[in-house]
Scaffold this motif. Structure first.
Motif, PDB file in Angstrom:
ATOM      1  N   ILE A  47       0.821  -1.218   0.000  1.00  0.00           N
ATOM      2  CA  ILE A  47       0.000   0.000   0.000  1.00  0.00           C
ATOM      3  C   ILE A  47       0.851   1.262   0.000  1.00  0.00           C
ATOM      4  O   ILE A  47       0.507   2.256  -0.631  1.00  0.00           O
ATOM      5  CB  ILE A  47      -0.921   0.068   1.250  1.00  0.00           C
ATOM      6  CG1 ILE A  47      -1.665  -1.245   1.451  1.00  0.00           C
ATOM      7  CG2 ILE A  47      -1.920   1.212   1.137  1.00  0.00           C
ATOM      8  CD1 ILE A  47      -2.434  -1.312   2.765  1.00  0.00           C
ATOM      9  N   CYS A  48       1.968   1.238   0.728  1.00  0.00           N
ATOM     10  CA  CYS A  48       2.653   2.510   1.004  1.00  0.00           C
ATOM     11  C   CYS A  48       3.698   2.887  -0.040  1.00  0.00           C
ATOM     12  O   CYS A  48       4.049   4.053  -0.160  1.00  0.00           O
ATOM     13  CB  CYS A  48       3.295   2.475   2.384  1.00  0.00           C
ATOM     14  SG  CYS A  48       4.766   1.424   2.501  1.00  0.00           S
ATOM     15  N   SER A  49       4.258   1.934  -0.747  1.00  0.00           N
ATOM     16  CA  SER A  49       5.290   2.140  -1.774  1.00  0.00           C
ATOM     17  C   SER A  49       6.602   2.678  -1.212  1.00  0.00           C
ATOM     18  O   SER A  49       7.453   3.111  -1.965  1.00  0.00           O
ATOM     19  CB  SER A  49       4.797   3.070  -2.893  1.00  0.00           C
ATOM     20  OG  SER A  49       5.031   4.407  -2.577  1.00  0.00           O
ATOM     21  N   LYS A  50       6.756   2.643   0.103  1.00  0.00           N
ATOM     22  CA  LYS A  50       7.997   3.158   0.703  1.00  0.00           C
ATOM     23  C   LYS A  50       9.168   2.208   0.467  1.00  0.00           C
ATOM     24  O   LYS A  50      10.309   2.567   0.655  1.00  0.00           O
ATOM     25  CB  LYS A  50       7.836   3.313   2.226  1.00  0.00           C
ATOM     26  CG  LYS A  50       6.718   4.247   2.630  1.00  0.00           C
ATOM     27  CD  LYS A  50       7.142   5.669   2.458  1.00  0.00           C
ATOM     28  CE  LYS A  50       6.025   6.596   2.899  1.00  0.00           C
ATOM     29  NZ  LYS A  50       6.175   7.939   2.422  1.00  0.00           N
ATOM     30  N   CYS A  51       8.839   0.947   0.106  1.00  0.00           N
ATOM     31  CA  CYS A  51       9.865  -0.096   0.061  1.00  0.00           C
ATOM     32  C   CYS A  51      10.490  -0.246  -1.321  1.00  0.00           C
ATOM     33  O   CYS A  51      11.069  -1.279  -1.622  1.00  0.00           O
ATOM     34  CB  CYS A  51       9.217  -1.414   0.479  1.00  0.00           C
ATOM     35  SG  CYS A  51       7.889  -1.882  -0.652  1.00  0.00           S
ATOM     36  N   PRO A 110      17.909   6.444  -2.111  1.00  0.00           N
ATOM     37  CA  PRO A 110      17.882   7.271  -0.893  1.00  0.00           C
ATOM     38  C   PRO A 110      16.482   7.471  -0.330  1.00  0.00           C
ATOM     39  O   PRO A 110      16.271   7.408   0.878  1.00  0.00           O
ATOM     40  CB  PRO A 110      18.471   8.600  -1.346  1.00  0.00           C
ATOM     41  CG  PRO A 110      19.275   8.283  -2.554  1.00  0.00           C
ATOM     42  CD  PRO A 110      18.645   7.090  -3.194  1.00  0.00           C
ATOM     43  N   GLU A 111      15.483   7.677  -1.225  1.00  0.00           N
ATOM     44  CA  GLU A 111      14.145   7.979  -0.710  1.00  0.00           C
ATOM     45  C   GLU A 111      13.476   6.767  -0.062  1.00  0.00           C
ATOM     46  O   GLU A 111      12.455   6.906   0.613  1.00  0.00           O
ATOM     47  CB  GLU A 111      13.248   8.601  -1.795  1.00  0.00           C
ATOM     48  CG  GLU A 111      12.993   7.737  -3.006  1.00  0.00           C
ATOM     49  CD  GLU A 111      14.038   7.896  -4.096  1.00  0.00           C
ATOM     50  OE1 GLU A 111      15.192   8.239  -3.783  1.00  0.00           O
ATOM     51  OE2 GLU A 111      13.693   7.661  -5.265  1.00  0.00           O
ATOM     52  N   GLN A 117      19.213  10.699   4.420  1.00  0.00           N
ATOM     53  CA  GLN A 117      19.911  11.943   4.737  1.00  0.00           C
ATOM     54  C   GLN A 117      19.145  13.099   4.170  1.00  0.00           C
ATOM     55  O   GLN A 117      18.627  13.039   3.066  1.00  0.00           O
ATOM     56  CB  GLN A 117      21.291  11.937   4.098  1.00  0.00           C
ATOM     57  CG  GLN A 117      22.226  10.958   4.746  1.00  0.00           C
ATOM     58  CD  GLN A 117      23.660  11.261   4.406  1.00  0.00           C
ATOM     59  OE1 GLN A 117      23.939  11.991   3.476  1.00  0.00           O
ATOM     60  NE2 GLN A 117      24.562  10.701   5.175  1.00  0.00           N
ATOM     61  N   VAL A 118      19.065  14.159   4.946  1.00  0.00           N
ATOM     62  CA  VAL A 118      18.425  15.365   4.465  1.00  0.00           C
ATOM     63  C   VAL A 118      19.556  16.333   4.156  1.00  0.00           C
ATOM     64  O   VAL A 118      20.337  16.669   5.032  1.00  0.00           O
ATOM     65  CB  VAL A 118      17.519  15.969   5.543  1.00  0.00           C
ATOM     66  CG1 VAL A 118      16.803  17.185   5.008  1.00  0.00           C
ATOM     67  CG2 VAL A 118      16.535  14.930   6.019  1.00  0.00           C
ATOM     68  N   VAL A 119      19.650  16.720   2.908  1.00  0.00           N
ATOM     69  CA  VAL A 119      20.765  17.588   2.542  1.00  0.00           C
ATOM     70  C   VAL A 119      20.501  18.993   3.057  1.00  0.00           C
ATOM     71  O   VAL A 119      19.427  19.552   2.865  1.00  0.00           O
ATOM     72  CB  VAL A 119      20.960  17.601   1.015  1.00  0.00           C
ATOM     73  CG1 VAL A 119      22.101  18.528   0.640  1.00  0.00           C
ATOM     74  CG2 VAL A 119      21.238  16.195   0.535  1.00  0.00           C
ATOM     75  N   ARG A 120      21.464  19.502   3.759  1.00  0.00           N
ATOM     76  CA  ARG A 120      21.307  20.852   4.292  1.00  0.00           C
ATOM     77  C   ARG A 120      21.844  21.866   3.298  1.00  0.00           C
ATOM     78  O   ARG A 120      22.647  21.568   2.448  1.00  0.00           O
ATOM     79  CB  ARG A 120      22.063  20.954   5.605  1.00  0.00           C
ATOM     80  CG  ARG A 120      21.363  20.191   6.698  1.00  0.00           C
ATOM     81  CD  ARG A 120      22.178  20.192   7.920  1.00  0.00           C
ATOM     82  NE  ARG A 120      22.775  21.491   8.152  1.00  0.00           N
ATOM     83  CZ  ARG A 120      23.632  21.698   9.147  1.00  0.00           C
ATOM     84  NH1 ARG A 120      23.960  20.727   9.933  1.00  0.00           N
ATOM     85  NH2 ARG A 120      24.140  22.888   9.326  1.00  0.00           N
ATOM     86  N   ASP A 238      10.473  12.744   5.933  1.00  0.00           N
ATOM     87  CA  ASP A 238      11.731  12.850   5.185  1.00  0.00           C
ATOM     88  C   ASP A 238      12.578  14.062   5.571  1.00  0.00           C
ATOM     89  O   ASP A 238      13.629  14.296   4.975  1.00  0.00           O
ATOM     90  CB  ASP A 238      11.445  12.877   3.679  1.00  0.00           C
ATOM     91  CG  ASP A 238      10.440  13.954   3.320  1.00  0.00           C
ATOM     92  OD1 ASP A 238      10.272  14.895   4.110  1.00  0.00           O
ATOM     93  OD2 ASP A 238       9.823  13.862   2.245  1.00  0.00           O
ATOM     94  N   GLY A 239      12.142  14.824   6.556  1.00  0.00           N
ATOM     95  CA  GLY A 239      12.948  15.941   7.045  1.00  0.00           C
ATOM     96  C   GLY A 239      12.879  17.204   6.204  1.00  0.00           C
ATOM     97  O   GLY A 239      13.523  18.196   6.535  1.00  0.00           O
TER      98      GLY A 239
END
Ligand code: FES
Length: 681
Positions: A47-51, A110-111, A117-120, A238-239
């Protein structure tokens, strides 16, 4: 296939983790067993597609495997349905649907990583590794059974344990009230927002939605300053920063600086409660504004992280700050805090939202300084770094990977444009950049909101709507430094007369002189001057800052620092050269003086996105050595010596390589004396 193990070999990149798994094992299962960072909110239900993962095919010499085209099971209907409805990049597979058939190399983009990592923005700073305290989990709960009676919450807890290995879940009354209708509406499938901070022993259900919910949960990273309150609204998944906003701290009406607010609380019974109510109201307003800006429902804000100085900290918590106004400056607590947003009356957020407050360093050195340490990491630095968070009260960190010291210095609000005759806060129309020609003594300047210099064609038209209204903090620093460089101010801070300077821009005012920067009086506008009083106010502020830094250097027995970092929203706008000319900071190679922007705000963001970072900063703060400026006699000595521009005794050799300051003195013949009469040599 490996000769010893008949099961297919699975290699995950970029982690390099590998293992053998029986044919038919879902990729998500293999990833979990190997501890590969592969996300999932729905627990493998498609359902979530996060994988999402990207299998690689062909020869992988590096890994010693060849991946066949059928190394994973065929594309299935769940993936097809997802791709046709929501879209998916070609070549991607759902890790919970694709099963292992033979040796395979699988890349986790990465996603799809939980700890992404959240690029600053700041190129030099480290990235944030996502490890939030609040996350969403989709779960299927068993229906009630008359023969085995148990509560809905207990069955939810059991399901979370079985499906997500999460133990000891509890919920407050507010969630309990929603639980039954939500479970039934979702036909026993729900999504829960679970919170477990680094200081919490148990996991708490913050909210619940029927079915699969992934519309977003958010957090606020708040830098609660004495003058302004700045907030970032971040997506806790995801920050990402969705919006950043700020408001003035309404406590200003009770006193510009911290000590006047403490005095207000001392002098007026109930004054502390008034200030607490004012700041909480402003915070609720800010949460509403920033949510509107990002187009989200503020009740989806599940967490807020605060960084603030000790007085703001106590007033936010509703603790009378009276003890912070007198030695020994005892804090109610210096520990980090984890509490309910409702306890702070933050009613705009989710009813069960949680708050985390970074630890304080000392009675005058706050959680904002701890946040700067989290963002800038002086404790990991190879070279000796001085970090200055410039604000109404400057907070300083000095050290390297061996030892870090901290202190605060009472600079007062002059650096923010307050107590300056033409001073104003940084806003459109304020002069922010200044140059003075060393020969003609004529100024040119830039105002906020316009890129042109005042001498450029089109400047008047471009500034017609805002006008030229005053000088902000960075503007006054440049103005005073430029006056010193142009020989209009001597090393002691005295302003030249028209006669001494040879320009009619020097205006005698009573017993002193001022420099006329801009005159719009003919059209009813202001005359913007830099007065002797302004120079004195800047001298006091910069001496306090320098003396604090020098005191820390004494403590480490050093005379120079390798690098200087100017933090604070204001630090971002200061010209490092002009700061050095003024002697605000110790002499250092100009290339080694940098600005970190709002490092306290960044530190708050890191703590919002990462439980590990919270644990880390709590440890680092315990190791920071605190130096109390108020009771240190050498502070006064350093303060007096730092009054000269740039300094009475320190040589400033690095500064000398870039500017030669005119050797002028206006306390001699022709100078205007304290009695208002002209003196003869
Ligand atoms: Fe949710 Fe695969 S884990 S779609």
């Amino acid at each position: 296939m490996n000769a010893l193990n008949k099961d297919p070999l699975v290699i995950f990149t970029p982690s390099g983790k590998r293992g053998h798994f029986p044919v038919g094992t879902p990729v998500l299962t293999a990833a979990r067993q190997l501890g590969v960072d592969l996300d999932s909110v729905c627990g493998g239900r498609g359902i979530c597609s996060k994988c999402q993962v990207t299998p690689g095919y062909g020869e992988f010499a590096k890994h010693g495997v060849t991946v066949e085209a059928d190394a994973l099971s065929g594309w299935n209907s769940v993936e097809e349905r997802y791709k046709s409805k929501r879209g998916m990049i070609d070549g991607r597979r759902l890790g919970c649907q694709a099963t292992i058939q033979s040796d395979v190399v699988i890349d986790v983009p990465p996603e799809s990583q939980v700890h992404k990592q959240v690029v600053r923005k700041a190129a030099t700073a480290r990235d944030i590794i996502m490890d939030p305290a609040t996350r969403l989990y989709y779960v299927e709960v068993a229906e009630p059974d008359m023969h085995e009676p148990s509560g809905d919450l207990e069955r939810l807890g059991k399901a979370l344990k079985e499906q997500w290995d999460i133990k000891e879940v509890y919920a407050d009354l507010d969630v309990l009230r929603k639980l039954q209708p939500t479970l039934r509406k979702g036909e026993w499938k729900v999504t829960v927002a679970l919170h477990r901070g680094n200081r919490d022993a148990r996991t708490r259900v913050l909210d619940i939605w029927p079915g699969f919910y992934d519309e977003g949960i958010y957090g606020l990273a708040i830098d609660l300053g004495s003058t302004t309150i700045a907030a970032h609204l971040c997506d806790l998944r995801d920050g990402r920063v969705l919006a950043s906003s700020g408001v003035m701290n309404p406590q200003i009406r009770f006193g510009e600086d911290l000590m006047s607010r403490v005095s207000y609380a001392m002098m007026n019974p109930g004054g502390d409660r008034e200030m607490t109510a004012a700041v909480r109201t402003a915070l609720n307003g800010l949460a509403q504004t920033i949510s509107t800006e990002a187009d989200i429902d503020p009740t989806r804000i599940m967490e807020a992280v605060f960084v603030c100085n000790p007085v703001m900290h106590h007033l936010l918590l509703g603790i009378d700050p009276v003890e912070l106004g007198q030695a020994p400056f005892a804090l109610a607590t210096s520990d980090a805090m984890s509490l309910d947003a409702a306890e702070l009356e933050l009613k705009t957020l989710n009813a069960n939202a949680r708050v985390y407050i970074l630890p304080l360093i000392a009675g005058h050195v706050g959680a904002d300084c701890a946040a700067v340490a989290l963002s800038e990491e002086p404790n990991k630095s190879d070279d000796m770094v001085l970090i200055v968070d410039v604000g109404t009260n400057a907070e300083l960190l000095l050290g390297d990977k061996h030892k870090v010291l901290a202190c605060s210095s009472p600079t007062g609000p002059a650096f923010e444009g307050a107590q300056i005759s033409s001073g104003q806060r940084a806003a459109p129309g304020a002069i922010e950049r200044v140059e003075i020609d060393a020969v003609t003594k004529e100024p040119r300047f830039k105002v906020i909101g316009c890129d042109l210099w005042s001498t450029d064609p089109g400047f008047d038209a471009a500034t017609a709507s805002t006008g030229i209204t005053g000088i902000c903090g960075s503007g006054i620093i440049e103005a005073v430094a430029e006056m010193r460089m142009a020989g209009l101010v001597d090393a002691s801070g005295l302003v030249a007369s028209a006669e001494q300077a040879g320009t009619p821009r020097m205006i005698a005012e009573g017993r002193t002189n001022s420099y006329l920067m801009h005159d719009a009086s003919a059209s009813g506008g202001p005359r913007i001057m830099v007065t002797q009083g302004d120079i004195r106010a800047i001298q006091l502020a910069k001496s306090a800052l320098y003396a604090g830094a020098r005191l820390l250097m004494d403590e480490l027995n050093i005379d120079t620092v390798d690098r200087v970092v100017l933090a604070g929203a204001f630090g971002a706008h200061i010209s490092t050269k002009h700061a050095m000319v003024l002697g605000m900071i110790p002499d250092a190679p100009l290339a080694k003086v940098s600005s970190a922007g709002n490092a306290a705000g960044t530190g708050a963001r890191i703590a919002l996105c990462s439980n590990a970072a919270r644990t880390e900063i709590e440890r680092v703060v315990r190791e920071i050595h605190k130096v109390e400026t108020a009771i240190e006699p050498r502070f006064q000595e350093h303060f007096v010596a730092a009054n000269a521009i740039p300094h009475a005794t320190a040589p400033f050799p690095e500064l000398a390589t870039i500017v030669t300051l005119p050797d002028v003195s206006f306390n001699a013949a022709g100078a205007v004396g304290a009695d208002g009469r002209r003196r003869r040599r």
